[in-house]
Motif scaffolding. Structure first.
Motif, PDB file in Angstrom:
ATOM      1  N   VAL A 273     -26.455 107.727 110.328  1.00  0.00           N
ATOM      2  CA  VAL A 273     -26.033 108.761 109.378  1.00  0.00           C
ATOM      3  C   VAL A 273     -26.329 108.287 107.955  1.00  0.00           C
ATOM      4  O   VAL A 273     -25.743 107.303 107.487  1.00  0.00           O
ATOM      5  CB  VAL A 273     -24.535 109.086 109.531  1.00  0.00           C
ATOM      6  N   PHE A 274     -27.219 108.984 107.265  1.00  0.00           N
ATOM      7  CA  PHE A 274     -27.617 108.630 105.905  1.00  0.00           C
ATOM      8  C   PHE A 274     -27.082 109.703 104.959  1.00  0.00           C
ATOM      9  O   PHE A 274     -27.335 110.894 105.151  1.00  0.00           O
ATOM     10  CB  PHE A 274     -29.138 108.542 105.797  1.00  0.00           C
ATOM     11  N   THR A 275     -26.364 109.288 103.933  1.00  0.00           N
ATOM     12  CA  THR A 275     -25.678 110.244 103.058  1.00  0.00           C
ATOM     13  C   THR A 275     -26.177 110.145 101.615  1.00  0.00           C
ATOM     14  O   THR A 275     -26.793 109.149 101.216  1.00  0.00           O
ATOM     15  CB  THR A 275     -24.161 110.004 103.086  1.00  0.00           C
ATOM     16  N   ASN A 276     -25.896 111.213 100.877  1.00  0.00           N
ATOM     17  CA  ASN A 276     -26.183 111.264  99.441  1.00  0.00           C
ATOM     18  C   ASN A 276     -27.653 110.972  99.135  1.00  0.00           C
ATOM     19  O   ASN A 276     -27.982 110.231  98.200  1.00  0.00           O
ATOM     20  CB  ASN A 276     -25.274 110.279  98.692  1.00  0.00           C
ATOM     21  N   LEU A 277     -28.544 111.575  99.909  1.00  0.00           N
ATOM     22  CA  LEU A 277     -29.977 111.357  99.718  1.00  0.00           C
ATOM     23  C   LEU A 277     -30.490 112.282  98.612  1.00  0.00           C
ATOM     24  O   LEU A 277     -30.230 113.498  98.624  1.00  0.00           O
ATOM     25  CB  LEU A 277     -30.725 111.613 101.025  1.00  0.00           C
ATOM     26  N   MET A 278     -31.266 111.719  97.682  1.00  0.00           N
ATOM     27  CA  MET A 278     -31.668 112.463  96.478  1.00  0.00           C
ATOM     28  C   MET A 278     -33.174 112.690  96.360  1.00  0.00           C
ATOM     29  O   MET A 278     -33.613 113.550  95.611  1.00  0.00           O
ATOM     30  CB  MET A 278     -31.177 111.709  95.237  1.00  0.00           C
ATOM     31  N   GLU A 365     -29.529  94.830 111.439  1.00  0.00           N
ATOM     32  CA  GLU A 365     -29.120  95.640 112.588  1.00  0.00           C
ATOM     33  C   GLU A 365     -28.497  96.958 112.161  1.00  0.00           C
ATOM     34  O   GLU A 365     -28.050  97.736 113.008  1.00  0.00           O
ATOM     35  CB  GLU A 365     -28.124  94.851 113.448  1.00  0.00           C
ATOM     36  N   ASN A 366     -28.456  97.221 110.861  1.00  0.00           N
ATOM     37  CA  ASN A 366     -27.784  98.412 110.351  1.00  0.00           C
ATOM     38  C   ASN A 366     -28.708  99.135 109.371  1.00  0.00           C
ATOM     39  O   ASN A 366     -28.690  98.877 108.166  1.00  0.00           O
ATOM     40  CB  ASN A 366     -26.480  98.020 109.656  1.00  0.00           C
ATOM     41  N   PRO A 367     -29.526 100.060 109.881  1.00  0.00           N
ATOM     42  CA  PRO A 367     -30.499 100.725 108.999  1.00  0.00           C
ATOM     43  C   PRO A 367     -29.845 101.545 107.889  1.00  0.00           C
ATOM     44  O   PRO A 367     -30.436 101.704 106.812  1.00  0.00           O
ATOM     45  CB  PRO A 367     -31.302 101.617 109.947  1.00  0.00           C
ATOM     46  N   VAL A 368     -28.642 102.064 108.135  1.00  0.00           N
ATOM     47  CA  VAL A 368     -27.972 102.853 107.099  1.00  0.00           C
ATOM     48  C   VAL A 368     -27.576 101.954 105.928  1.00  0.00           C
ATOM     49  O   VAL A 368     -27.801 102.285 104.755  1.00  0.00           O
ATOM     50  CB  VAL A 368     -26.736 103.569 107.686  1.00  0.00           C
ATOM     51  N   ALA A 369     -26.977 100.799 106.239  1.00  0.00           N
ATOM     52  CA  ALA A 369     -26.608  99.865 105.175  1.00  0.00           C
ATOM     53  C   ALA A 369     -27.849  99.331 104.465  1.00  0.00           C
ATOM     54  O   ALA A 369     -27.858  99.169 103.233  1.00  0.00           O
ATOM     55  CB  ALA A 369     -25.783  98.712 105.758  1.00  0.00           C
ATOM     56  N   LEU A 370     -28.898  99.053 105.234  1.00  0.00           N
ATOM     57  CA  LEU A 370     -30.140  98.569 104.626  1.00  0.00           C
ATOM     58  C   LEU A 370     -30.716  99.621 103.680  1.00  0.00           C
ATOM     59  O   LEU A 370     -31.217  99.290 102.588  1.00  0.00           O
ATOM     60  CB  LEU A 370     -31.148  98.230 105.720  1.00  0.00           C
ATOM     61  N   HIS A 371     -30.596 100.882 104.064  1.00  0.00           N
ATOM     62  CA  HIS A 371     -31.064 101.960 103.195  1.00  0.00           C
ATOM     63  C   HIS A 371     -30.292 101.974 101.880  1.00  0.00           C
ATOM     64  O   HIS A 371     -30.892 102.154 100.795  1.00  0.00           O
ATOM     65  CB  HIS A 371     -30.898 103.297 103.921  1.00  0.00           C
ATOM     66  N   GLU A 372     -28.974 101.790 101.944  1.00  0.00           N
ATOM     67  CA  GLU A 372     -28.165 101.783 100.725  1.00  0.00           C
ATOM     68  C   GLU A 372     -28.593 100.658  99.787  1.00  0.00           C
ATOM     69  O   GLU A 372     -28.667 100.824  98.561  1.00  0.00           O
ATOM     70  CB  GLU A 372     -26.677 101.638 101.074  1.00  0.00           C
ATOM     71  N   GLN A 376     -30.955 100.958  95.935  1.00  0.00           N
ATOM     72  CA  GLN A 376     -30.449 100.394  94.683  1.00  0.00           C
ATOM     73  C   GLN A 376     -31.406  99.361  94.102  1.00  0.00           C
ATOM     74  O   GLN A 376     -31.090  98.679  93.121  1.00  0.00           O
ATOM     75  CB  GLN A 376     -29.066  99.768  94.912  1.00  0.00           C
ATOM     76  N   GLY A 377     -32.581  99.218  94.756  1.00  0.00           N
ATOM     77  CA  GLY A 377     -33.613  98.341  94.222  1.00  0.00           C
ATOM     78  C   GLY A 377     -33.540  96.913  94.697  1.00  0.00           C
ATOM     79  O   GLY A 377     -34.146  96.028  94.082  1.00  0.00           O
ATOM     80  N   LEU A 391     -23.565  98.574  96.462  1.00  0.00           N
ATOM     81  CA  LEU A 391     -22.946  99.305  97.561  1.00  0.00           C
ATOM     82  C   LEU A 391     -23.652  98.958  98.872  1.00  0.00           C
ATOM     83  O   LEU A 391     -24.869  98.979  98.958  1.00  0.00           O
ATOM     84  CB  LEU A 391     -23.046 100.812  97.302  1.00  0.00           C
ATOM     85  N   ILE A 392     -22.878  98.628  99.887  1.00  0.00           N
ATOM     86  CA  ILE A 392     -23.441  98.278 101.193  1.00  0.00           C
ATOM     87  C   ILE A 392     -23.200  99.391 102.206  1.00  0.00           C
ATOM     88  O   ILE A 392     -24.103  99.808 102.916  1.00  0.00           O
ATOM     89  CB  ILE A 392     -22.839  96.957 101.719  1.00  0.00           C
ATOM     90  N   ILE A 393     -21.973  99.873 102.290  1.00  0.00           N
ATOM     91  CA  ILE A 393     -21.615 100.923 103.250  1.00  0.00           C
ATOM     92  C   ILE A 393     -20.913 102.040 102.500  1.00  0.00           C
ATOM     93  O   ILE A 393     -19.903 101.809 101.826  1.00  0.00           O
ATOM     94  CB  ILE A 393     -20.713 100.369 104.376  1.00  0.00           C
ATOM     95  N   ARG A 394     -21.439 103.247 102.629  1.00  0.00           N
ATOM     96  CA  ARG A 394     -20.876 104.380 101.903  1.00  0.00           C
ATOM     97  C   ARG A 394     -19.795 105.085 102.718  1.00  0.00           C
ATOM     98  O   ARG A 394     -18.823 105.601 102.180  1.00  0.00           O
ATOM     99  CB  ARG A 394     -21.983 105.372 101.553  1.00  0.00           C
ATOM    100  N   THR A 395     -19.986 105.172 104.048  1.00  0.00           N
ATOM    101  CA  THR A 395     -19.044 105.902 104.888  1.00  0.00           C
ATOM    102  C   THR A 395     -18.499 104.997 105.977  1.00  0.00           C
ATOM    103  O   THR A 395     -19.016 103.911 106.232  1.00  0.00           O
ATOM    104  CB  THR A 395     -19.722 107.112 105.547  1.00  0.00           C
ATOM    105  N   GLY A 396     -17.461 105.473 106.660  1.00  0.00           N
ATOM    106  CA  GLY A 396     -16.850 104.681 107.724  1.00  0.00           C
ATOM    107  C   GLY A 396     -15.699 103.861 107.187  1.00  0.00           C
ATOM    108  O   GLY A 396     -15.003 104.256 106.253  1.00  0.00           O
TER     109      GLY A 396
END
Length: 723
Positions: A273-278, A365-372, A376-377, A391-396
């Motif tokens: 689950v990927f959130t706040n995508l711009m 092992e966590n593509p969502v956290a890696l995406h966050e 952020q660069g 930020l590492i984890i946005r949700t959960g």
């Protein structure tokens, strides 16, 4: 010549109530050899070494009933078998199985003891017992022992073998003193559990029940279908649609309006689950990652606010938790990966095992956290500037209990969502900025409805009040105080057990109850023998209790079975002890005295429920002595109506089944009622077989206690033949 060693002679698993306790135990017979002459206070340095190995032994109260009581016993002098009991229990405690029953008792043989410890799981407890023996011997022999490695091994085994926290909290609520609902684990290493017996039983598998339909669970896994159903019933959901390519995902994002969420159509536990995508790059990258977690991808409107999990049980909100973000702060020298280990994974609430409310974060092992991190660069190996928050984890991270803050309309909306999907137990995820306000005021929405929700966040929240979610589920499954029990009748004694068991089962069958019987003649379902041979065993009784058609169960319990395996049921409605011949029970399992025999036979009486009855032979002084141990009523039986025990019992207005003037009589206080003539009961040989007369009286007493009608009892005993 005996050596200074602790040797296991026998180790047995008593998987049900036994002579020691109501709970399963491991009973080990150990020979301490020459150590019989070496109590702890005469072994140089032993006590100090043992305390160094296990400092937490100070919490053991032992016979003194106070903190440090066991250490006091060590200083005064106690024997290795007793020490091994406490050490094994403490190893269980350190492995995540707190508390527990323990005993160490000497047999009639010098140096031979029975060591008994509560068994949460046979394999795990055996391992703790063996490790306890090794640790004690290491302390005696002044050699090293790796306590941390041993505890880690035992903890890992416990995590794999024991019930998970969600299932465990439900079972604990069921078996509490308030409910006393029996529990049977149907998978040795799994979370499938039967609550209750026979026709009144229910089943759970973690937070799913036998009321959780396959259709509802399938709907909940299909996120798009769930959204459509919710939307059609007026439940607020985020706008969105299924997409079939990265390009289509971006097109959907443009139609919906940025920011958006990209997630699998059939994922769970927040994976993918990927959130706040711009940006287009973020959306297309998220599409590829989400597709790996499910069979399709959905793009939907991003809702501002925090993620909340509401637990719905039986149409009511029982608990709620708020999700929190996880971030690290740069120190100018550590990488993102290192900061995660230092600042996030060091949290004691995080771990790989199910008992931890939060998972360990591993970017690879966590593509969502890696995406966050990437957006952020940074990369996992980047070193952020000192003071920079990443930020590492946005949700959960649902660890904050907010049950009391939920607005009633929000709770009702979540309950409606669960009903629409069809789930009796659901975890409803919603996003809003303020859970204390209605959703429509803040454009909040329900984003998922999940079957089999985890309960740990509500059992052990990081902040706020723990909620009795297990009790709520039990109240849902067993409303109005239902205990999930069918009448269970247990018969023990020296002689006549099989005949009494068969006759009781016959009377119950005639009364209209589908009855299971496990006895020495076989396993019967009503009058049909489904298994021949000796079935007066734990295994046969267990099969009957699992049979969801059974309305009553009758079990013959020999003393060898009680001593060797324990009883298959936790409590019973009726406990019958036919008679006592001490010589029949001695010479096995270290039973040597009348007192030992008393201890074994009383087990059946100890298990009688407060609303049940013990049926005891008033001719036997030992059984009369047992009467005071019964939590329920006592009904005596005897062919001699003038026995002192019968007279004293009736003077107190209590019941007995006796013989007078050649008739079986039901006596209550000073009143008597004839049931049948002995001459009309084939089993009694025209009233001349004294042993069979007692068997009939015992069976009649049990049926009377179970409110079987007089006509049924009379018909049953007059048409029953021993063959």
């Amino acid at each position: 010549m005996k050596t200074k060693d602790i040797k296991f002679l026998e180790v047995r698993y008593l998987r049900g109530p036994n002579i020691w306790t109501y709970r399963p135990v491991i009973e080990a017979v150990v020979d301490i050899g020459a150590l019989e002459d070496c109590p702890s206070n005469v072994l140089p340095g032993f006590v100090d070494r043992l305390k160094a190995f296990l400092p937490t032994l100070i919490e053991h109260r032992c016979s003194y009933g106070e903190r440090g009581g066991f250490l006091r016993r060590l200083e005064e002098g106690t024997w290795p078998a007793h020490i091994m009991e406490h050490v094994s229990l403490e190893l269980q405690n350190l492995a995540g199985m707190p508390g527990g029953f323990g005993k160490a008792r000497q047999t009639h043989l010098t140096g031979v003891y029975k060591v008994v410890i509560r068994a949460w799981h046979e394999e795990v407890t055996r391992a703790c017992l063996e490790a306890g023996r090794e640790l004690v011997m290491a302390a005696i022999e002044d050699r090293p022992f790796d306590v941390p490695a041993t505890v880690e091994r035992l903890r890992d085994m416990a995590e794999r073998k024991l019930l998970g926290p969600s299932t465990g909290c439900i079972v604990e609520a069921a078996t509490s003193k308030e409910r006393r609902i029996p529990a049977i684990r149907l998978l040795a290493d799994g979370n499938l559990v039967q609550l209750g017996y026979g026709v009144r039983s229910r089943r759970i598998w973690t937070a799913e029940t036998d009321r959780t339909s396959a259709i509802a669970e399938t709907i909940s896994r299909d996120k798009d279908l769930t959204k459509n159903l919710l939307q059609s019933c007026g439940v607020p959901i985020p706008e969105g649609r299924i997409v079939d390519s990265a390009e289509d995902a971006w097109a959907a994002a443009e139609d919906i309006g940025l920011p958006v969420v990209v997630k699998p159509t059939d994922g769970n536990h927040g994976r993918g689950v990927f959130t706040n995508l711009m940006t287009r790059e973020e959306v297309e990258s998220a599409y590829a990652a989400a597709l790996e977690e499910g069979s399709g991808v959905i793009v939907e409107r991003f809702i501002r606010g925090s993620e909340h999990r509401l637990l719905i049980v039986g149409g009511r909100m029982i608990a709620a938790a708020r999700g929190e973000t996880a971030a690290v702060v740069g120190d100018g020298k550590s990488t993102i990966n290192e900061l995660i280990d230092l600042q996030i994974n060091s949290d004691p609430r995080r771990g790989a095992a199910e008992e931890f409310p939060l998972d360990v974060v591993v970017l690879s092992e966590n593509p969502v956290a890696l995406h966050e991190v990437t957006r952020q660069g940074f990369t996992p190996d980047s070193i952020p500037p000192a003071g920079r928050e990443v930020l590492i984890i946005r949700t959960g991270n649902h660890t904050c209990d907010i049950t009391d803050s939920v607005h009633p309309s929000v709770a009702e909306t979540a309950s409606l969502a669960a009903r629409i999907v069809g789930l009796d137990i659901a975890g409803v995820d919603l996003v809003c900025e303020d859970i204390s306000r209605p959703l429509e005021e803040q454009r909040g929405a329900i984003v998922e409805v999940n079957a089999g929700p985890g309960l740990l966040m509500h059992i052990k929240p990081a902040t706020g009040e723990a909620r009795p979610v297990g009790r709520a589920i039990i109240d849902h499954l067993f409303p109005n105080g239902d205990n999930g029990r069918v009448p269970v009748i247990g018969i023990t004694g020296s002689c006549g057990k099989t005949t009494v068991a068969r006759l009781v089962a016959r009377l119950l069958t005639l009364s209209g109850k589908h009855t299971g019987l496990a006895c020495s003649d076989g396993l019967y379902l009503d009058r049909r023998r489904s298994e021949s041979g000796d079935r007066a065993t734990w295994e046969a009784a267990h099969r009957i209790l699992m049979n969801r058609a059974i309305e009553a169960a009758v079990f013959e319990n020999g003393t060898d079975e009680i001593l060797g395996k324990g009883l298959a049921y936790d409590r019973c409605q009726i406990g019958i002890v036919t008679n006592v011949d001490v010589a029949r029970h001695t010479g096995r399992f270290y039973v040597e005295t009348p007192e030992n025999v008393f201890t074994v036979l009383r087990t059946q009486v100890d298990l009688v429920l407060p609303g049940g009855a013990a049926v005891l032979n008033a001719r036997e002084p030992m059984l009369v002595e047992m009467a005071s141990l019964c939590d329920g009523e006592v009904i005596y039986f005897a062919a001699d109506p003038d026995l002192p025990a019968i007279a004293a019992h009736r003077e107190q207005g209590k019941r007995a089944v006796i013989v007078r003037y050649g008739h079986v009589m039901l006596a209550s206080g000073q009143g008597e009622q004839s049931l049948a003539r002995l001459a009309d009961i084939p089993l009694t040989g025209g009233g001349n077989d004294k042993a069979q007369i007692e068997n009939v009286l015992a069976a009649v007493a049990a049926a009377w206690a179970l409110d079987v009608s007089l006509d049924v009892m009379r018909t049953g005993i007059e048409t029953f033949f021993a063959d």
